[in-house]
Design a protein around this motif. Structure first.
Motif, PDB file in Angstrom:
ATOM      1  N   LEU A  51     -49.351  27.093  57.213  1.00  9.93           N
ATOM      2  CA  LEU A  51     -49.905  25.766  57.009  1.00  9.93           C
ATOM      3  C   LEU A  51     -51.428  25.857  56.935  1.00  9.93           C
ATOM      4  O   LEU A  51     -52.050  26.470  57.808  1.00  9.93           O
ATOM      5  CB  LEU A  51     -49.501  24.823  58.144  1.00  9.93           C
ATOM      6  N   VAL A  52     -52.011  25.297  55.896  1.00 11.99           N
ATOM      7  CA  VAL A  52     -53.465  25.189  55.780  1.00 11.99           C
ATOM      8  C   VAL A  52     -53.793  23.725  56.039  1.00 11.99           C
ATOM      9  O   VAL A  52     -53.474  22.858  55.230  1.00 11.99           O
ATOM     10  CB  VAL A  52     -53.964  25.640  54.405  1.00 11.99           C
ATOM     11  N   LEU A 106     -58.885  30.607  62.096  1.00 11.64           N
ATOM     12  CA  LEU A 106     -60.050  29.919  61.544  1.00 11.64           C
ATOM     13  C   LEU A 106     -60.825  30.893  60.659  1.00 11.64           C
ATOM     14  O   LEU A 106     -61.103  32.019  61.068  1.00 11.64           O
ATOM     15  CB  LEU A 106     -60.949  29.395  62.669  1.00 11.64           C
ATOM     16  N   VAL A 107     -61.171  30.461  59.448  1.00 12.61           N
ATOM     17  CA  VAL A 107     -61.808  31.363  58.488  1.00 12.61           C
ATOM     18  C   VAL A 107     -63.014  30.691  57.845  1.00 12.61           C
ATOM     19  O   VAL A 107     -63.186  29.473  57.906  1.00 12.61           O
ATOM     20  CB  VAL A 107     -60.818  31.779  57.375  1.00 12.61           C
ATOM     21  N   PRO A 135     -48.574  30.453  61.202  1.00 14.14           N
ATOM     22  CA  PRO A 135     -50.036  30.383  61.288  1.00 14.14           C
ATOM     23  C   PRO A 135     -50.540  29.036  60.764  1.00 14.14           C
ATOM     24  O   PRO A 135     -50.093  28.550  59.727  1.00 14.14           O
ATOM     25  CB  PRO A 135     -50.507  31.527  60.387  1.00 14.14           C
ATOM     26  N   ILE A 136     -51.490  28.448  61.501  1.00 14.54           N
ATOM     27  CA  ILE A 136     -52.162  27.226  61.089  1.00 14.54           C
ATOM     28  C   ILE A 136     -53.588  27.622  60.722  1.00 14.54           C
ATOM     29  O   ILE A 136     -54.381  27.981  61.587  1.00 14.54           O
ATOM     30  CB  ILE A 136     -52.191  26.159  62.197  1.00 14.54           C
ATOM     31  N   VAL A 137     -53.923  27.585  59.439  1.00 15.10           N
ATOM     32  CA  VAL A 137     -55.219  28.058  58.953  1.00 15.10           C
ATOM     33  C   VAL A 137     -56.113  26.862  58.647  1.00 15.10           C
ATOM     34  O   VAL A 137     -55.667  25.873  58.071  1.00 15.10           O
ATOM     35  CB  VAL A 137     -55.056  28.917  57.680  1.00 15.10           C
ATOM     36  N   ASN A 138     -57.363  26.966  59.041  1.00 13.16           N
ATOM     37  CA  ASN A 138     -58.344  25.937  58.706  1.00 13.16           C
ATOM     38  C   ASN A 138     -59.691  26.602  58.526  1.00 13.16           C
ATOM     39  O   ASN A 138     -59.945  27.692  59.060  1.00 13.16           O
ATOM     40  CB  ASN A 138     -58.420  24.879  59.811  1.00 13.16           C
TER      41      ASN A 138
END
Length: 368
Positions: A51-52, A106-107, A135-138
Motif C-alpha cells: 500500500l502506498v 518511509l522513502v 508494507p505501507i509506503v509513504n
C-alpha cells in the motif's frame, strides 16, 4: 476484472482525500477497515500487496489544529511527523485485527535515484513481502524538501511497483478512470476502458486538475502509468471513495486500464542489459552452470573482478572461457568484491568486518 484477479504482486495507492475527511481532518476508519478486508482477500488468493498511502499531513494538521489552506514547509513537516504515527497505528490496527502484520516504509526520491539506496529499498521490501507483511509506503514528508520529493504518491506508487517488480498498480482516485476531457465541464468527454499506448495526444488530454486534499491531478496519473507500463506493470485508475474499492474493482467497477507490453521480469532484464557496464566479474564453471539454472551469483563462484564500480552499478558476467554470459547489478563495490573472491557466504562478515548480503549479484538483478 482479469488484471486484478490474475496479478501476483499489487501496489495500491491511497490518496489523502480517501483516507481523511476534508472538513474534520478525521480518519475514515470505516473505509480503512473495508480496504483492509479487501487486502486480506487478495492475500488469501496468493497475491503480495503493498500500500502506498498518503494522509500523514492531512491527519497531522487536524491533530495540531492548523488552519485550512496552504502550509509552510516546516508546518507540513511537523504535521507529517504527528500524522505519520497516527496513520501507522491505524493501518497496524486495521490489518492486525485480520491477522496481517503491517510494516512502515518511509522513502524520499533519493532512495530511487541512488542505486545503492534503491537496492537496499528493494531488498527490504522483498524481505517484508517474503515474511508475509503488508508494507505501507509513504514519502518521508518530515524531512523531504522540494528537491528530494516525488511530489505526489501516484508517481511514488509507480516507482514502488518498478522497485518490487509488481505486475499491477491500482490508483484509487476520486474519478473512475481517464477521460478524453474533463467530464465536469465537457459532456462529450468519454472514459477510456483500455489504453495500450500513451501517446503525446493522449497525454495532452490529461489536464492539470487537482482535487480535495490530494496533490496530484490526472497528469501525474498518466506520468505514473508511463513509468509503470514501461517496467511491465499494468496500471488501473478507478474510483475509491466507496467501501471495498478493490472488491468493487474485481466485480467490474468502472476503471481505465493502462496495459503494459512486457512482463515485469522481461522489462527489468531489458533495462539491465541496456546499461553500460562499470566493470566485470569472472566466474568458475560451477557458478556459470548455476546461473544457467536461475541461481544468484555468490562470491564463492567468482575468480576475478575488474573495473571500478559501486554498489548497484552494472557489471558484465564473464565465463571461464572469456565469453560474456550477461550483466547484473553488483551488491558490493569493486574493492569489496575483490576481497570476497572465492569466499563462502558465512565468511563475508569476517572478511569485510561487517555483515553483508549472501549474493554478489542477485538473480532478480541479472540479465543473461
Amino acid at each position: 476484472m482479469a488484471a486484478l484477479t490474475q496479478a501476483k504482486r499489487i501496489v495500491v495507492k491511497i490518496g489523502s482525500a480517501l483516507l481523511v475527511e476534508g472538513a474534520s481532518g478525521q480518519l475514515r476508519a470505516g473505509w480503512l477497515d473495508a480496504l483492509a478486508e479487501d487486502v486480506v482477500a487478495l492475500r488469501r488468493r496468493g497475491a503480495d500487496v503493498v500500500l502506498v498511502s498518503s494522509g500523514s499531513i492531512a491527519l497531522g494538521r487536524g491533530i495540531l489544529g492548523l488552519a485550512p489552506g496552504g502550509l509552510a514547509l516546516e508546518q507540513s513537516q511537523a504535521a507529517a511527523a504527528v500524522g505519520q504515527i497516527r496513520l501507522a497505528q491505524a493501518y497496524s490496527s486495521a490489518l492486525g485485527q485480520r491477522g496481517v502484520t503491517a510494516a512502515q516504509v518511509l522513502v524520499t526520491l533519493e532512495d530511487s535515484a541512488d542505486r545503492r539506496r534503491y537496492l537496499n529499498a528493494r531488498a527490504t521490501l522483498e524481505t517484508l513481502l517474503a515474511l508475509g507483511t503488508v508494507p505501507i509506503v509513504n514519502e518521508n514528508d518530515t524531512v523531504a524538501t522540494d528537491e528530494i520529493r516525488f511530489g505526489d504518491n501516484d508517481r511514488l506508487a509507480a516507482q514502488v511497483a518498478v522497485t518490487i517488480g509488481a505486475d499491477l498498480t491500482v490508483l484509487l482516485s476520486d474519478v473512475d478512470g481517464f477521460y478524453s476531457g474533463n467530464p465536469q465541464v465537457d459532456p462529450a468527454a468519454r472514459r477510456y476502458d483500455v489504453i495500450d499506448e500513451i501517446t503525446p495526444a493522449l497525454e495532452a488530454q490529461a489536464g492539470e486538475g487537482v482535487s480535495g486534499l490530494s496533490k496530484g491531478g490526472m497528469k501525474t496519473k498518466v506520468m505514473a502509468a508511463k513509468t509503470a507500463t514501461a517496467a511491465g506493470c499494468d496500471l488501473i485508475i478507478t474510483r475509491g471513495e466507496g467501501l471495498h474499492p478493490l472488491a468493487g474493482l474485481e466485480a467490474g467497477a468502472a476503471h481505465t486500464l493502462f496495459r503494459a507490453r512486457l512482463s515485469p521480469a522481461s522489462a527489468r532484464k531489458h533495462w539491465i542489459a541496456s546499461m553500460k557496464p562499470r566493470g566485470a566479474v569472472t566466474v568458475d564453471a560451477g557458478a556459470a552452470n548455476a546461473l544457467g539454472q536461475g541461481k544468484s551469483l555468490l562470491p564463492a563462484g567468482v575468480t576475478a573482478v575488474s573495473g571500478r564500480f559501486g554498489r548497484g552499478d552494472p557489471v558484465d558476467i564473464i565465463a571461464p572461457d572469456g565469453a560474456r554470459l550477461g550483466a547484473g547489478l553488483a551488491r558490493y563495490t569493486a574493492d569489496e568484491a575483490k576481497r570476497l573472491i572465492g569466499k563462502r557466504s558465512n565468511e563475508i562478515e569476517a572478511v569485510l568486518g561487517y555483515p553483508g548480503r549472501a549474493a554478489l549479484i542477485h538473480r532478480d538483478d541479472m540479465a543473461l
